[in-house]
Design an enzyme around this catalytic site. Structure first.
Site, PDB file in Angstrom:
ATOM      1  CG  LEU A 104       9.547 -16.860  -3.840  1.00  0.00           C
ATOM      2  CD1 LEU A 104       9.342 -16.910  -2.334  1.00  0.00           C
ATOM      3  CD2 LEU A 104       9.937 -15.442  -4.252  1.00  0.00           C
ATOM      4  CG  ASP A 124      -2.083   0.954   1.085  1.00  0.00           C
ATOM      5  OD1 ASP A 124      -2.397   1.357  -0.046  1.00  0.00           O
ATOM      6  OD2 ASP A 124      -2.675   1.310   2.121  1.00  0.00           O
ATOM      7  CG  HIS A 184      -0.346   1.987  -9.326  1.00  0.00           C
ATOM      8  ND1 HIS A 184      -0.535   1.654  -8.001  1.00  0.00           N
ATOM      9  CD2 HIS A 184      -1.455   2.701  -9.686  1.00  0.00           C
ATOM     10  CE1 HIS A 184      -1.708   2.142  -7.587  1.00  0.00           C
ATOM     11  NE2 HIS A 184      -2.275   2.787  -8.587  1.00  0.00           N
TER      12      HIS A 184
HETATM   13  C1  IPE Z   1      -5.280  -2.848  -0.217  1.00  0.00           C
HETATM   14  O1  IPE Z   1      -4.967  -1.511  -0.416  1.00  0.00           O
HETATM   15  C2  IPE Z   1      -5.314  -3.584  -1.507  1.00  0.00           C
HETATM   16  C3  IPE Z   1      -4.020  -3.729  -2.181  1.00  0.00           C
HETATM   17  C4  IPE Z   1      -2.863  -3.393  -1.696  1.00  0.00           C
HETATM   18  C5  IPE Z   1      -4.069  -4.333  -3.484  1.00  0.00           C
HETATM   19  P1  IPE Z   1      -6.111  -0.398  -0.529  1.00  0.00           P
HETATM   20  O2  IPE Z   1      -5.427   0.908  -0.655  1.00  0.00           O
HETATM   21  O3  IPE Z   1      -7.078  -0.753  -1.570  1.00  0.00           O
HETATM   22  O4  IPE Z   1      -6.807  -0.542   0.904  1.00  0.00           O
HETATM   23  P2  IPE Z   1      -7.789   0.449   1.672  1.00  0.00           P
HETATM   24  O5  IPE Z   1      -8.880   0.791   0.730  1.00  0.00           O
HETATM   25  O6  IPE Z   1      -7.001   1.671   2.035  1.00  0.00           O
HETATM   26  O7  IPE Z   1      -8.221  -0.303   2.885  1.00  0.00           O
HETATM   27  C1  IPE Z   2      -1.562   0.178  -3.380  1.00  0.00           C
HETATM   28  O1  IPE Z   2      -1.367   1.556  -3.402  1.00  0.00           O
HETATM   29  C2  IPE Z   2      -1.793  -0.401  -4.751  1.00  0.00           C
HETATM   30  C3  IPE Z   2      -3.169  -0.844  -4.986  1.00  0.00           C
HETATM   31  C4  IPE Z   2      -4.141  -0.823  -4.122  1.00  0.00           C
HETATM   32  C5  IPE Z   2      -3.462  -1.351  -6.308  1.00  0.00           C
HETATM   33  P1  IPE Z   2      -2.577   2.579  -3.413  1.00  0.00           P
HETATM   34  O2  IPE Z   2      -2.934   2.860  -4.825  1.00  0.00           O
HETATM   35  O3  IPE Z   2      -3.678   2.108  -2.543  1.00  0.00           O
HETATM   36  O4  IPE Z   2      -1.872   3.848  -2.776  1.00  0.00           O
HETATM   37  P2  IPE Z   2      -2.499   4.857  -1.728  1.00  0.00           P
HETATM   38  O5  IPE Z   2      -2.986   4.051  -0.570  1.00  0.00           O
HETATM   39  O6  IPE Z   2      -3.604   5.562  -2.436  1.00  0.00           O
HETATM   40  O7  IPE Z   2      -1.368   5.739  -1.364  1.00  0.00           O
HETATM   41 MG    MG Z   3      -4.114   2.344  -0.563  1.00  0.00          MG
END
Ligand code: IPE
Ligand code: IPE
Ligand code: MG
Length: 252
Positions: A135, A24, A41
């Site tokens: 792995l 995240d 990303h």
């Molecule tokens: C969790 O991250 C899902 C992934 C890392 C793929 P999100 O950014 O979607 O989670 P929430 O919405 O903050 O809980």
């Molecule tokens: C995690 O990073 C990747 C996915 C959920 C696909 P985010 O896109 O949720 O990044 P933040 O949480 O908005 O910073």
């Molecule tokens: Mg996120």
């Protein structure tokens, strides 16, 4: 180059067999650096490569990465499209190294929901790496735990209805086998980057006794050394599984 000192602190006889990660913070990392979210990303994909390589190198057996959740389908279309395209380019770029590093790819989640091009690239890579013995890298794609558990309950109920299964046969082992993670041991360590302290519908059943590790580091900045740091922290903990500390000490 990573910090060798941190790597050397790892006790290779007590490695977590399975590490699960909630990657995240890509969007916030991009915003912090004045970039568009999709660039977060992209940089996150570099972290994936580094962490996969580092995990394989130190002898981790299973690494499960939360790449796209069921709930992430609700993001703006441009972002979903960018993530699905990134899946394709990442597979194209990385499969050679996965082969070289003996990494076997698996996927969990509602893969049928992926766009055709992403799905076929994924299937190609799954097939290509299926004989590798190092792995096991599990990608959670279009995955959520409640989706998975609902599907398992449905499959079990169907089997009972069709007399292929007796009620008495429903136990924890059968539920384990009915999940998409069948044949994968439960995670020992869960890492969540990006500063949030939540599970976000990830591996709810499987994480029952995992050690939880939260770090404010955004995923694009989480590299080899951050992984080693998390493992060193994990190794300082005493896993009691409901027993007393004295019992655990005497079992050693
Ligand atoms: C969790 O991250 C899902 C992934 C890392 C793929 P999100 O950014 O979607 O989670 P929430 O919405 O903050 O809980
Ligand atoms: C995690 O990073 C990747 C996915 C959920 C696909 P985010 O896109 O949720 O990044 P933040 O949480 O908005 O910073
Ligand atoms: Mg996120």
């Amino acid at each position: 180059m990573y910090n060798r000192l941190m790597k050397e602190q790892i006790d290779s006889t007590r490695l977590p067999q399975h590490i699960a990660i909630i990657m995240d913070g890509n969007g916030r990392w991009a915003q912090k650096n004045g970039m568009e979210r999709y660039m977060g990303h992209q940089e996150g994909a570099v972290s994936v490569r580094k962490v996969v390589e580092a995990a394989g190198e130190i002898g981790i057996k299973y690494l499960t990465l939360y790449a796209f959740s069921t709930e992430n389908w609700n993001r703006p279309k441009e972002e979903v499209d960018a993530l699905m395209a990134l899946l394709i380019t990442t597979i194209q770029r990385e499969t050679g190294d996965l082969m070289k590093n003996n990494v076997r790819l698996q996927a969990i989640g509602d893969i049928e929901r992926l766009p055709e091009a992403s799905k076929s690239e994924l299937h190609w890579c799954l097939n290509e790496t299926s004989k590798n013995t190092g792995l096991t890298l599990v990608l959670a794609l279009s995955y959520s735990s409640r989706w998975e558990i609902t599907k398992a309950v449905h499959d079990i109920a169907q089997a009972v209805k069709e007399n292929r299964l007796h009620l008495e046969e429903i136990d924890e082992a059968l539920i384990d086998k009915s999940l998409t993670t069948k044949n994968i041991p439960d995670p020992d360590l869960l890492i969540r980057t990006g500063g949030e302290h939540r599970i976000s519908n990830y591996l709810l059943w499987q994480l029952a006794y995992a050690e939880l590790y939260f770090t404010p580091t955004y995923w694009p900045e989480f590299r080899e050394n951050s992984l080693f740091e998390a493992i060193v922290d994990y190794q300082k903990r005493e896993r009691r599984f409901g027993k007393t500390g004295e019992q655990i000490q005497s079992e050693k």
